[in-house]
Write a protein that holds these residues in place. Structure first.
Motif, PDB file in Angstrom:
ATOM      1  N   GLU A 148       6.279  59.501  29.619  1.00 42.65           N
ATOM      2  CA  GLU A 148       5.469  59.949  30.811  1.00 42.65           C
ATOM      3  C   GLU A 148       5.130  61.444  30.951  1.00 42.65           C
ATOM      4  O   GLU A 148       4.143  61.669  31.279  1.00 42.65           O
ATOM      5  N   HIS A 149       6.121  62.148  30.953  1.00 47.32           N
ATOM      6  CA  HIS A 149       6.151  63.506  31.160  1.00 47.32           C
ATOM      7  C   HIS A 149       6.404  64.291  29.815  1.00 47.32           C
ATOM      8  O   HIS A 149       6.433  65.722  30.026  1.00 47.32           O
ATOM      9  N   ARG A 150       5.955  63.818  28.749  1.00 47.63           N
ATOM     10  CA  ARG A 150       6.048  64.127  27.476  1.00 47.63           C
ATOM     11  C   ARG A 150       7.198  65.223  27.183  1.00 47.63           C
ATOM     12  O   ARG A 150       7.143  66.414  26.710  1.00 47.63           O
ATOM     13  N   TYR A 151       8.437  64.683  27.221  1.00 46.96           N
ATOM     14  CA  TYR A 151       9.574  65.604  26.968  1.00 46.96           C
ATOM     15  C   TYR A 151       9.863  65.348  25.353  1.00 46.96           C
ATOM     16  O   TYR A 151       9.255  64.483  24.876  1.00 46.96           O
ATOM     17  N   GLU A 152      10.245  66.581  24.822  1.00 44.17           N
ATOM     18  CA  GLU A 152      10.216  66.553  23.386  1.00 44.17           C
ATOM     19  C   GLU A 152      11.579  66.035  23.006  1.00 44.17           C
ATOM     20  O   GLU A 152      11.526  65.432  21.889  1.00 44.17           O
ATOM     21  N   GLN A 153      12.561  66.358  23.639  1.00 42.90           N
ATOM     22  CA  GLN A 153      13.977  65.940  23.083  1.00 42.90           C
ATOM     23  C   GLN A 153      14.909  65.895  24.087  1.00 42.90           C
ATOM     24  O   GLN A 153      15.170  66.879  25.095  1.00 42.90           O
ATOM     25  N   VAL A 154      15.834  65.124  23.870  1.00 45.90           N
ATOM     26  CA  VAL A 154      17.104  64.965  24.783  1.00 45.90           C
ATOM     27  C   VAL A 154      18.340  64.890  23.997  1.00 45.90           C
ATOM     28  O   VAL A 154      18.593  63.944  23.238  1.00 45.90           O
ATOM     29  N   VAL A 155      19.360  65.717  24.230  1.00 46.73           N
ATOM     30  CA  VAL A 155      20.495  65.780  23.416  1.00 46.73           C
ATOM     31  C   VAL A 155      21.712  65.477  24.497  1.00 46.73           C
ATOM     32  O   VAL A 155      22.205  66.022  25.390  1.00 46.73           O
TER      33      VAL A 155
ATOM     34  N   LEU B 219      34.327  67.685  27.256  1.00 49.77           N
ATOM     35  CA  LEU B 219      32.670  67.988  27.251  1.00 49.77           C
ATOM     36  C   LEU B 219      31.972  66.850  27.411  1.00 49.77           C
ATOM     37  O   LEU B 219      31.975  66.048  26.710  1.00 49.77           O
ATOM     38  N   ARG B 220      31.440  66.899  28.623  1.00 53.96           N
ATOM     39  CA  ARG B 220      30.102  65.654  28.726  1.00 53.96           C
ATOM     40  C   ARG B 220      28.785  66.372  29.141  1.00 53.96           C
ATOM     41  O   ARG B 220      28.768  67.067  30.338  1.00 53.96           O
ATOM     42  N   ALA B 221      27.770  66.752  28.314  1.00 50.97           N
ATOM     43  CA  ALA B 221      26.773  67.434  28.580  1.00 50.97           C
ATOM     44  C   ALA B 221      25.466  66.907  28.192  1.00 50.97           C
ATOM     45  O   ALA B 221      25.396  66.145  27.078  1.00 50.97           O
ATOM     46  N   ILE B 222      24.375  67.190  28.792  1.00 55.80           N
ATOM     47  CA  ILE B 222      23.024  66.716  28.361  1.00 55.80           C
ATOM     48  C   ILE B 222      22.293  68.118  28.385  1.00 55.80           C
ATOM     49  O   ILE B 222      22.213  69.119  29.260  1.00 55.80           O
ATOM     50  N   ILE B 223      21.398  68.332  27.155  1.00 57.57           N
ATOM     51  CA  ILE B 223      20.432  69.319  26.901  1.00 57.57           C
ATOM     52  C   ILE B 223      19.095  68.722  27.087  1.00 57.57           C
ATOM     53  O   ILE B 223      18.721  67.647  26.201  1.00 57.57           O
TER      54      ILE B 223
ATOM     55  N   SER C 251      20.191  72.565  30.895  1.00 59.54           N
ATOM     56  CA  SER C 251      21.269  71.905  30.398  1.00 59.54           C
ATOM     57  C   SER C 251      22.205  71.524  31.357  1.00 59.54           C
ATOM     58  O   SER C 251      22.214  72.342  32.445  1.00 59.54           O
ATOM     59  N   VAL C 252      23.012  70.510  31.628  1.00 61.77           N
ATOM     60  CA  VAL C 252      23.962  70.255  32.577  1.00 61.77           C
ATOM     61  C   VAL C 252      25.308  69.670  31.931  1.00 61.77           C
ATOM     62  O   VAL C 252      25.195  69.135  30.882  1.00 61.77           O
ATOM     63  N   ILE C 253      26.349  70.208  32.562  1.00 59.97           N
ATOM     64  CA  ILE C 253      27.539  69.826  32.075  1.00 59.97           C
ATOM     65  C   ILE C 253      28.131  69.070  33.292  1.00 59.97           C
ATOM     66  O   ILE C 253      28.295  69.512  34.305  1.00 59.97           O
ATOM     67  N   ILE C 254      28.630  67.824  32.874  1.00 58.51           N
ATOM     68  CA  ILE C 254      29.268  67.129  34.111  1.00 58.51           C
ATOM     69  C   ILE C 254      30.795  67.441  34.236  1.00 58.51           C
ATOM     70  O   ILE C 254      31.613  67.157  33.396  1.00 58.51           O
ATOM     71  N   GLY C 255      30.925  68.065  35.516  1.00 55.83           N
ATOM     72  CA  GLY C 255      32.468  68.250  35.582  1.00 55.83           C
ATOM     73  C   GLY C 255      32.390  69.222  36.884  1.00 55.83           C
ATOM     74  O   GLY C 255      31.414  69.723  37.602  1.00 55.83           O
TER      75      GLY C 255
END
Length: 368
Positions: free
Chosen positions: A9-16, A25-29, A81-85
C-alpha cells in the motif's frame, strides 16, 4: 498485521527482522524508498509492548524519513530501525555490534544514526562492524550534537513564514511562544533572542525556564497556558499532537512553527489551521536541520558546509508556500507534494536511463 499488504500500500522496499539469541537482539530495519539515494534514519530503542507495535512504529518512522529527506533536498531515501528493549537496562556493546553486522549485510542500502534511546556511544559500537553509520561523536570524526542545527532550521522556517504573513523575514520585535526548552528549544530561544524577538516560554523543568528568563529575558507561563497566549509565532518544541480539536479554538497566533514531530494530531487539523488563517510550517520540513547536518558526514563532515545547507530550509519553506498557493491546498499537503514531486522526477530520469519500471534500484548503488 498483514505485512505484505502494508508494504504494498505504501510502497516499502524492504523490512529486515534481526535476531541474535546470544546478545538478546530483537530489531527491525525498515527501508521505505531509496529513489533519491540510500535510506538514512535513526535507530530507536524502546520497550515495545509487542512485536506488532514495534513494526507499526518502524514503518511509520521510515516513511516519514522519505518525505523529510526529499523535502530537504538531500540525495537520501527513508529508513528507520528499532531495537526492542529497555535502553536503561538492556544495552550492551555485544548487542549493538550484533546489530551492526546486520546493517553491514545490507551493503549500504540503510545508514543508521542515533535516535530516541540510543547515543553516540552506541553508534561507536555499531561502527566497529559497519561503515554505514553516522552521528558519531566529534572525537570519532562525527558531527556531534545535532540540536543547534535543528534549531537553526526551525529559525529559517520561521523567517520564510514571517515573510509570507508579515511581509518581512526579520523576526525582530515579533513575539514567539516556545513550548519546551530541551536542547533544541533552548538553542532556538538563543537564536531568537539574538534576532531581537520577544520570548514567551514554558517547560515542565523549572530550571530550564529560569535559565531562559535569565539569559533571554523570556516571559514564563504555565505549561497549560502556552498554546493560548497571544503571540505572532507558536513554536511547539516538545510533545507532538499539540494541534488538535481541543487546542485549536484557543490558538492566538498567526504562525505555527516548531521542532516537535507530528505537531498535527490528524491531517485535518492542518486544514483547520489554514481555515483559521494560521500558517503552518510542516514539522518534518523545518525540523530537518539535524538530519541535514548528520548527512554531511557522508561527504567528510564540514561544519560550515552543513550550516549553509541547513539554512536552505528557508527556501524549502518558501517553495511549500508557493505550492500551497498554486494548488489551493494547506501547507502540510503542499509539503508532501514537494517531496513526492522530487522523488517522481528522479524516478522518471532513472526509468529513462535503465528501462526498469522503478528506475535504478538501490542494490546497484555504491553508497560509502
Amino acid at each position: 498485521m498483514e505485512i505484505f499488504a502494508e508494504l504494498s500500500e505504501h510502497r516499502y522496499e524492504q523490512v529486515v527482522f534481526c535476531h541474535d539469541r546470544q546478545t538478546g537482539l530483537r530489531a527491525i530495519i525498515a527501508i521505505h524508498d531509496t529513489t533519491l539515494g540510500p535510506a538514512l534514519g535513526g535507530c530507536r530503542m524502546y520497550p515495545y509492548a509487542s512485536e506488532d507495535e514495534a513494526l507499526v512504529d518502524v514503518l511509520r518512522l521510515a516513511r516519514g524519513m522519505t518525505y523529510k529527506a526529499a523535502a530537504s533536498g538531500l540525495n537520501l531515501g527513508g529508513g528507520k530501525s528499532v531495537i526492542i528493549g529497555d535502553p536503561h537496562t538492556d544495552k550492551s556493546e555485544a548487542l549493538f555490534r550484533s546489530f551492526g553486522r546486520y546493517i553491514e549485510t545490507l551493503g549500504g542500502r540503510y545508514i543508521v544514526a542515533e535516535d530516541v534511546g540510543t547515543s553516540t556511544e552506541d553508534m561507536a559500537h555499531i561502527r566497529v562492524e559497519t561503515s554505514h553509520v553516522v552521528g558519531a561523536d566529534v572525537t570519532h570524526g562525527g558531527s556531534g550534537d545535532p540540536s543547534p542545527f535543528t534549531a537553526l532550521g526551525v529559525l529559517q522556517g520561521m523567517r520564510a513564514c514571517a515573510e509570507e504573513v508579515f511581509g518581512s523575514s526579520s523576526l525582530e520585535g515579533l513575539t514567539v511562544a516556545v513550548q519546551g526548552l530541551g536542547h533544541v528549544g533552548y538553542n532556538l530561544c538563543r537564536l531568537l533572542h539574538e534576532e531581537g524577538a520577544n520570548l514567551i516560554v514554558t517547560d515542565v523543568e523549572e530550571a530550564a525556564v529560569e535559565r531562559a528568563i535569565s539569559e533571554f529575558s523570556a516571559k514564563p507561563v504555565e505549561p497549560d497556558e502556552i498554546l493560548s497566549v497571544p503571540c505572532d509565532i507558536l513554536a511547539p518544541c516538545a510533545l507532538g499532537a499539540v494541534i488538535n480539536d481541543e487546542t485549536l479554538p484557543h490558538l492566538r497566533c498567526r504562525i505555527v512553527a516548531g521542532s516537535a514531530n507530528n505537531v498535527l494530531l490528524e491531517p485535518r487539523h492542518g486544514e483547520e489551521l489554514a481555515g483559521r488563517g494560521i500558517l503552518y510550517a510542516p514539522d518534518y520540513v523545518i525540523n530537518a536541520g539535524g538530519l541535514i547536518n548528520v548527512a554531511d558526514e557522508l561527504e567528510g563532515y564540514n561544519r560550515a558546509r552543513a550550516t549553509q545547507r541547513v539554512k536552505r530550509i528557508y527556501d524549502s519553506m518558501k517553495s511549500i508556500i508557493a505550492i500551497s498557493r498554486r494548488d489551493g491546498v494547506p501547507t502540510h499537503v503542499a509539503a508532501d507534494t514537494l517531496a513526492l514531486e522530487r522523488i517522481q522526477a528522479i524516478s522518471s530520469i532513472e526509468r529513462l536511463h535503465t528501462g526498469h519500471p522503478y528506475g535504478e534500484r538501490p542494490r546497484q548503488r555504491e553508497v560509502l
